[in-house]
Design an enzyme around this catalytic site. Structure first.
Site, short mmCIF file in Angstrom:
data_model
loop_
_atom_site.label_atom_id
_atom_site.label_comp_id
_atom_site.label_asym_id
_atom_site.label_seq_id
_atom_site.Cartn_x
_atom_site.Cartn_y
_atom_site.Cartn_z
N TYR A 161 0.85 -1.20 0.00
CA TYR A 161 0.00 0.00 0.00
C TYR A 161 0.88 1.25 0.00
CZ TYR A 161 -3.31 3.52 1.73
OH TYR A 161 -4.08 4.65 1.89
N LYS A 165 1.28 4.25 -2.86
CA LYS A 165 1.06 5.66 -2.56
C LYS A 165 2.30 6.50 -2.88
CE LYS A 165 -3.22 5.53 -1.29
NZ LYS A 165 -4.26 6.23 -2.09
#
Length: 255
Positions: A161, A165
């Site tokens: 994740y 990002k």
């Protein structure tokens, strides 16, 4: 001059993904309250219909549109429907994201990796790629991508994740650099721990939450409304000289 005029979005059209709850909903609501016509997009028909109706009750013009960020045909349909309805796109807020796994990166299988990158990075690219010619013809626009503190400082248990990002931050800078000559601004917001359903697995763990708050200068979680005010600034003429910016809204987490 009235300083509030810089934040007026009358006549603007804003497309917001992941807008049925949390940060996306708060951003859609505030942009609408500032005068924008908002296209409320998410995966579920009932959810976007409910949010759009809630906004309409407050006098906000809202169009619900079902679109799964992981499906290219849905992204294309989102842009097409917006153009049929409004014939312009002034603001794009890429808020939709997924994180289906928590744990070490070594335990992340290929399918999960691909899903995270598809929704968190590629979907943003695909939507912005389709909004670009519209904005260029209009003479400009504002793209706001919602990243995370994890994109700057990798978060424990959120490895891939965080990777996605970080990629989103870089993608935003690339768009800012290449599209600035067309009057298109691109900026990224990096929220810290915000009290939303998406982050519930983190803040519902009392031990983890207390440890987080202890090390945080502001000693509390953030609220989705606090992300929306920053998005309004970036969407408006108040931020007319801001592009390629990475805006931390994390209570001091990354200090």
């Amino acid at each position: 001059m009235n300083p509030y005029e810089k934040f007026d979005l009358q006549g603007k059209v804003a497309v917001i993904t992941g807008a049925s709850k949390g940060i996306g909903k708060s951003i859609a609501h505030l942009l609408g309250a500032a005068g924008a016509k908002v296209v409320v997009s998410s995966r579920h028909q009932e959810a976007v219909e409910a949010v759009a109706e809630e906004f309409r009750q407050e006098g906000i013009e809202a169009t619900p549109t079902v679109a799964h960020a992981g499906k290219l045909e849905d992204i294309e349909a989102l842009v097409a429907k917006t153009m049929v309805q409004y014939e312009r796109i002034d603001i794009v807020v890429n808020n939709a994201a997924v994180n289906p796994v928590y744990g070490p990166v070594i335990d992340t299988d290929n399918q999960v990796f691909d899903k995270i990158m598809q929704v968190n990075v590629k979907a943003v690219f695909e939507l912005c790629k389709r909004a670009y010619p519209v904005m260029k013809e209009q003479g400009g626009g504002s793209i706001i991508n919602i990243s995370s503190v994890g994109g700057v400082t990798p978060e424990e248990g959120l490895g891939i994740y965080s990777v996605s990002k970080a990629a989103l931050i870089s993608l935003t800078k690339v768009m800012a650099k290449e599209w600035g000559k067309d009057g298109i601004r691109a900026n990224v917001i990096c929220p810290g721990l915000i009290k939303t359903k998406f982050s519930a697995p983190l803040w519902k763990n009392e031990e983890m939450l207390n440890r987080f708050k202890k090390d945080l200068p502001l000693s509390r979680m953030g609220k989705s409304e606090e992300m929306a005010t920053l998005a309004l600034f970036l969407a408006s003429e108040a931020a007319s000289y801001c592009t390629g910016g990475v805006y931390m809204a994390d209570g001091g987490f990354t200090i």
